[in-house]
Design an enzyme around this catalytic site. Sequence first.
Site, short mmCIF file in Angstrom:
data_model
loop_
_atom_site.label_atom_id
_atom_site.label_comp_id
_atom_site.label_asym_id
_atom_site.label_seq_id
_atom_site.Cartn_x
_atom_site.Cartn_y
_atom_site.Cartn_z
N ARG A 115 -2.17 6.55 1.98
CA ARG A 115 -0.72 6.74 2.35
C ARG A 115 0.22 6.87 1.17
O ARG A 115 1.29 6.12 1.37
CB ARG A 115 -0.11 5.85 3.28
CG ARG A 115 -0.68 6.13 4.76
CD ARG A 115 -0.28 5.08 5.85
NE ARG A 115 -0.81 5.54 7.16
CZ ARG A 115 -0.13 6.55 8.06
NH1 ARG A 115 0.91 7.06 7.56
NH2 ARG A 115 -0.66 6.85 9.04
N SER A 139 -9.04 1.22 -1.66
CA SER A 139 -9.13 2.16 -0.30
C SER A 139 -9.72 3.40 -0.74
O SER A 139 -10.86 3.47 -1.32
CB SER A 139 -7.72 1.96 0.52
OG SER A 139 -8.45 2.34 1.61
N GLU A 148 -11.66 -4.04 6.55
CA GLU A 148 -12.35 -4.68 5.47
C GLU A 148 -13.71 -4.99 5.89
O GLU A 148 -14.72 -4.93 5.19
CB GLU A 148 -11.41 -5.95 5.12
CG GLU A 148 -11.77 -6.36 3.77
CD GLU A 148 -11.63 -5.61 2.65
OE1 GLU A 148 -11.54 -5.91 1.39
OE2 GLU A 148 -10.83 -4.34 2.63
N LEU A 187 -15.33 -3.60 8.15
CA LEU A 187 -16.27 -2.50 8.37
C LEU A 187 -16.84 -1.98 6.78
O LEU A 187 -17.84 -1.33 6.59
CB LEU A 187 -15.49 -1.28 8.96
CG LEU A 187 -16.02 -0.05 9.24
CD1 LEU A 187 -16.90 -0.16 10.25
CD2 LEU A 187 -14.98 0.93 9.64
N HIS A 227 -7.91 -5.79 4.17
CA HIS A 227 -7.52 -4.62 3.47
C HIS A 227 -5.95 -4.63 3.47
O HIS A 227 -5.10 -4.20 4.25
CB HIS A 227 -7.81 -3.64 4.57
CG HIS A 227 -8.35 -2.25 3.74
ND1 HIS A 227 -9.56 -2.37 3.50
CD2 HIS A 227 -7.80 -1.03 3.67
CE1 HIS A 227 -9.52 -0.94 2.66
NE2 HIS A 227 -8.58 -0.51 3.00
N TRP A 267 -2.68 -5.81 0.49
CA TRP A 267 -2.22 -5.61 -1.00
C TRP A 267 -2.35 -7.07 -1.49
O TRP A 267 -2.42 -6.93 -3.09
CB TRP A 267 -0.93 -5.02 -1.06
CG TRP A 267 -0.72 -3.34 -1.06
CD1 TRP A 267 -0.29 -2.76 0.07
CD2 TRP A 267 -1.07 -2.46 -2.08
NE1 TRP A 267 -0.44 -1.33 -0.29
CE2 TRP A 267 -0.78 -1.24 -1.63
CE3 TRP A 267 -1.52 -2.64 -3.25
CZ2 TRP A 267 -1.15 -0.01 -2.36
CZ3 TRP A 267 -1.74 -1.53 -4.27
CH2 TRP A 267 -1.60 -0.24 -3.70
#
Length: 325
Positions: free
Chosen positions: A83, A166, A272, A274, A304, A306
């Site tokens: 994104r 990512s 995360e 996964l 997952h 920051w």
Amino acid sequence: MTFIDKIRGHWARRMTVAAVAALLLPGLVGVVGGSATAGAFSRPGLPVEYLMVPSPSMGRDIKVQFQSGGPGSHAVYLLDGLRAQDDFNGWDINTNAFEMFLDSGLSVVMPVGGQSSFYSDWYQPACGNNGCVTYKWETFLTSELPEWLAANRDVAATGNAAIGLSMAGSAALILAAYHPDRFIYAGSMSGFLNPSEGWWPFLINISMGDAGGYKANDMWGPTEDPNSAWKRNDPMVQIPRLVANNTRIWVYCGNGQPNELGGGDLPATFLEGLTIRTNETFRDNYIAAGGNNGVFNFPNNGTHNWAYWGRELQAMVPDLQRVLG
């Protein structure tokens, strides 16, 4: 097990994946690229410039956030998540990355934009909710941008680092695999390191559709097409290149369990959890292929988010200084 049982098992797994994706992906894609951390911009007063760099391949100027490490310095290219926004790079929005590298002797380069791009040269125009644009990010990052920075900001055009999270984790490894002169160092945080495998193309396509209305087929072609670019852009498949190049790699992934840094929401923990499998397989295959220039950090926590990627980048700074010089 009978043939029918095998079929049932196969379709049960596929239906499970589809159901999980349908339930979680609207939240997941909001976190692919990470949950935002409010107020994490680097402090005012840092020598950060906002550059507009011409990209002939994309037919427009690309915004780049830049902090010089001094004349002739090597650079750390920090690549954003799925994104990616058009105003600021996520590394600046969500971490104090510029401050981490202040007085480090390394320049920091943050390209802005490229939502759902995987920083790749797309097969077709990138058509999304806001119309169509040309995505030639690999060309920009490995040719146009380094040459412009060398000519206009006295930054070394070769011997640099690409680091991403990512979607950009896999991109960083691919850039280094195919452009070892430009990038001698590649860092992946919670990256999708086997995107051509199994149902990953399906999940990636759904995520890209939600993050801007893009289509994976426009990016790398249909997976069933033998001439598609899915394997070309798959770090797992390109391990031999990374080993042959002796690229310095740093691969990080959590296991989906939050710690004191937070990020315990379902999308961040699920994605995360996964992702860790392909990261561990990548490590095993890299070592089996004779790779011996990598750091693999798979702690027993991390989601997952920051907060974890910012902490990992801080840990990487001494290694980046040592390798890039």
